[in-house]
Design a protein around this motif. Structure first.
Motif, PDB file in Angstrom:
ATOM      1  N   ASP A 139       0.899  -1.146   0.000  1.00 39.50           N
ATOM      2  CA  ASP A 139       0.000   0.000   0.000  1.00 39.50           C
ATOM      3  C   ASP A 139       0.940   1.198   0.000  1.00 39.50           C
ATOM      4  OD1 ASP A 139      -1.427   2.251   1.234  1.00 39.50           O
ATOM      5  OD2 ASP A 139      -3.009   0.791   1.636  1.00 39.50           O
ATOM      6  N   LYS A 175       0.833   3.807   1.542  1.00 35.07           N
ATOM      7  CA  LYS A 175       1.067   4.331   2.906  1.00 35.07           C
ATOM      8  C   LYS A 175       2.165   3.561   3.640  1.00 35.07           C
ATOM      9  CE  LYS A 175      -3.418   6.378   3.845  1.00 35.07           C
ATOM     10  NZ  LYS A 175      -4.014   6.174   2.507  1.00 35.07           N
ATOM     11  N   GLU A 195       7.878   5.154   3.134  1.00 28.88           N
ATOM     12  CA  GLU A 195       8.235   6.486   3.627  1.00 28.88           C
ATOM     13  C   GLU A 195       9.703   6.789   3.337  1.00 28.88           C
ATOM     14  OE1 GLU A 195       7.635   6.737   7.878  1.00 28.88           O
ATOM     15  OE2 GLU A 195       9.588   5.861   8.287  1.00 28.88           O
TER      16      GLU A 195
END
Ligand SMILES: [Cu+2]
Length: 133
Positions: free
Chosen positions: A27, A29, A32
């Motif tokens: 995903d 998300k 990072e």
């Protein structure tokens, strides 16, 4: 169970597996950017290295495509103090490097936008770099 019910049960099970599999699937998300070094020396042509990490595996992601960068002094209330960011070749897969002039000591915010191969959406991170005198 009739054959029909069996087929339906099998289909339902498959859908259940597919849905349960979603969060485990990659995903956007889950990705990072992380600063390799949180500080630089104030001055011209400093290099900043970031790593793109898949948080579910802890592994670096080498195929990110960074489409947006901005470096400004927003953390110290100077969002209008913007410096140019130039991408330079990385030395290690999964890391991304930039050259920039940190004209003033203090906190600088590096905003990054990136696409990851095979993922919908984009990674949008703001990282704070401290420029030391
Ligand atoms: Cu400033």
């Amino acid at each position: 169970m009739t054959g029909f019910n069996l087929a339906r049960a099998a289909a339902a099970a498959l859908i259940g597996v597919a849905l349960a599999g979603l969060p485990a699937r990659a995903d956007i998300k889950n990705y990072e950017f992380q600063l390799v070094q949180p500080t630089v020396q104030a001055g011209a042509d400093r290099t900043v290295t970031v790593r793109l990490v898949d948080k579910t595996t802890g592994k670096s992601v080498p195929d990110g495509v960074i489409f947006a960068t901005r470096l400004d002094m927003a953390p110290d209330g100077m969002q209008e103090m913007v410096t140019k960011v130039t991408a330079v070749p990385a030395t290690e897969p999964g890391t991304y490097r930039f050259k920039a002039t940190f004209s003033m000591a203090g906190r600088w915010q590096l905003s990054l936008g990136a696409k990851v191969q095979g993922e919908t959406g984009s990674v949008d991170n703001k990282l704070v770099i401290t420029a030391d005198k």
